[in-house]
Scaffold this active site. Structure first.
Site, PDB file in Angstrom:
ATOM      1  N   HIS A  12       0.756  -1.260   0.000  1.00 31.00           N
ATOM      2  CA  HIS A  12       0.000   0.000   0.000  1.00 31.00           C
ATOM      3  C   HIS A  12       0.783   1.305   0.000  1.00 31.00           C
ATOM      4  CE1 HIS A  12      -3.572  -2.404   0.475  1.00 31.00           C
ATOM      5  NE2 HIS A  12      -3.054  -2.986   1.536  1.00 31.00           N
ATOM      6  N   HIS A 119      -3.351  -3.142   7.880  1.00 31.18           N
ATOM      7  CA  HIS A 119      -4.422  -3.469   6.938  1.00 31.18           C
ATOM      8  C   HIS A 119      -5.007  -2.172   6.400  1.00 31.18           C
ATOM      9  CE1 HIS A 119      -8.336  -4.934   5.496  1.00 31.18           C
ATOM     10  NE2 HIS A 119      -8.907  -4.103   6.331  1.00 31.18           N
TER      11      HIS A 119
END
Length: 124
Positions: A12, A119
């Site tokens: 990410h 996450h």
């Protein structure tokens, strides 16, 4: 083995990057960051901000995660992100993605000591 925090970074965070002039960004990055190895990951978000700023979100606005857990945090400011979505009809191993950029607030789940993102939950 790769820690959850390291996996979050790999999947990410692309601090210096941008998809602004590159429609092929997702195809390149999803492959480079190993999200097309055993299957085509259907959706993935890259954040183009310094790692420290992404990690700092863990001390920002506490919100509920999509799964109901309470360890999610929303960034106070909007961030430059790229959203990658698998195109319909795309089949492994030929994973093909649609690249779209946005300025959005991000929501991440955090855990551990130090308390860091593990996450990517959502962008709003």
């Amino acid at each position: 083995a790769e820690s959850s925090a390291m996996k979050f970074e790999r999947q990410h965070v692309d601090s210096g990057g941008s998809s602004s002039s590159n429609a092929n960004y997702c195809n390149e990055m999803m492959k480079k960051r190993e999200m097309t190895k055993d299957r085509c990951k259907p959706v993935n978000t890259f954040v183009h901000e310094p790692l420290a700023e992404v990690q700092a979100v863990c001390s920002q606005r506490n919100v509920s995660c999509k799964n109901g857990q309470t360890n999610c945090y929303q960034s106070y400011s909007s961030m430059h992100i790229t959203e990658c979505r698998l195109t319909s009809g795309s089949k492994f191993p030929n994973c093909s993605y649609r690249t779209s950029q946005a300025q959005k607030s991000i929501i991440v789940a955090c855990e551990g000591k130090p308390y860091v993102p593990v996450h990517f939950d959502n962008s709003v």
